[in-house]
Design a protein around this motif. Structure first.
Motif, short mmCIF file in Angstrom:
data_model
loop_
_atom_site.label_atom_id
_atom_site.label_comp_id
_atom_site.label_asym_id
_atom_site.label_seq_id
_atom_site.Cartn_x
_atom_site.Cartn_y
_atom_site.Cartn_z
N ARG A 40 0.86 -1.20 0.00
CA ARG A 40 0.00 0.00 0.00
C ARG A 40 0.88 1.24 0.00
O ARG A 40 1.72 1.41 0.87
N ILE A 41 0.68 2.09 -0.98
CA ILE A 41 1.40 3.36 -1.06
C ILE A 41 0.34 4.44 -0.89
O ILE A 41 -0.45 4.72 -1.81
N GLY A 75 -1.90 7.49 -0.85
CA GLY A 75 -2.04 8.57 -1.80
C GLY A 75 -1.83 8.14 -3.24
O GLY A 75 -2.11 8.90 -4.16
N PHE A 76 -1.34 6.93 -3.45
CA PHE A 76 -1.10 6.44 -4.81
C PHE A 76 -1.98 5.24 -5.11
O PHE A 76 -2.77 5.26 -6.04
N GLY A 77 -1.84 4.17 -4.33
CA GLY A 77 -2.66 2.99 -4.56
C GLY A 77 -2.11 1.76 -3.90
O GLY A 77 -1.12 1.82 -3.17
N SER A 78 -2.75 0.63 -4.17
CA SER A 78 -2.38 -0.64 -3.57
C SER A 78 -2.17 -1.70 -4.64
O SER A 78 -2.95 -1.79 -5.59
N ALA A 129 -6.24 2.00 -7.53
CA ALA A 129 -5.83 3.40 -7.35
C ALA A 129 -6.32 3.94 -6.02
O ALA A 129 -7.45 3.66 -5.61
N GLY A 186 -5.68 9.77 -3.66
CA GLY A 186 -4.82 10.83 -4.20
C GLY A 186 -4.66 10.72 -5.70
O GLY A 186 -4.74 11.72 -6.43
N LEU A 187 -4.45 9.51 -6.20
CA LEU A 187 -4.30 9.29 -7.64
C LEU A 187 -5.62 9.55 -8.36
O LEU A 187 -5.66 10.17 -9.42
N LYS A 188 -6.71 9.08 -7.77
CA LYS A 188 -8.03 9.32 -8.38
C LYS A 188 -8.31 10.81 -8.48
O LYS A 188 -8.81 11.29 -9.51
N LEU A 219 -6.10 13.25 -8.65
CA LEU A 219 -5.22 13.79 -9.67
C LEU A 219 -5.79 13.57 -11.07
O LEU A 219 -5.78 14.46 -11.91
#
Length: 91
Positions: free
Chosen positions: A43-44, A46-49, A81, A84-86, A88
């Motif tokens: 899991r990152i 703000g970015f995704g898993s 996602a 945070g990525l969504k 963006l």
């Protein structure tokens, strides 16, 4: 974007050499791959898993011939996602 382009952008953004960026990139991808191989999620925030998905054995069809074939069980990597990525992508 190719791996080479990504490494170049990483090097430029971080102010490091391309070789250092390549080592960092390969380290990250190796660690993610090893963790997934061990059946654990990555899991990152703000970015995704990244996670492993199991697919059961079953029957499939050859789309060209229509012939039914046996499909063996397998594991594959998936990505979901993060918010945070969504944001963006949609913001």
């Amino acid at each position: 974007m190719s791996k080479t382009e990504l490494i170049g952008r990483m090097a430029e953004a971080a102010g490091i050499s391309r070789e250092q960026a390549k080592l960092a990139f390969e380290s990250v991808t190796d660690q993610i791959g090893q963790r997934l191989k061990d059946g654990k999620d990555v899991r990152i925030v703000g970015f995704g898993s990244f996670f492993v998905s199991e697919r059961a054995a079953g029957k499939a069809r050859n789309p060209r011939t229509g012939e039914e074939i046996e499909r063996s069980a397998s594991r594959t990597a998936r990505f979901r996602a993060g918010e945070g990525l969504k944001s963006l992508l949609n913001g």
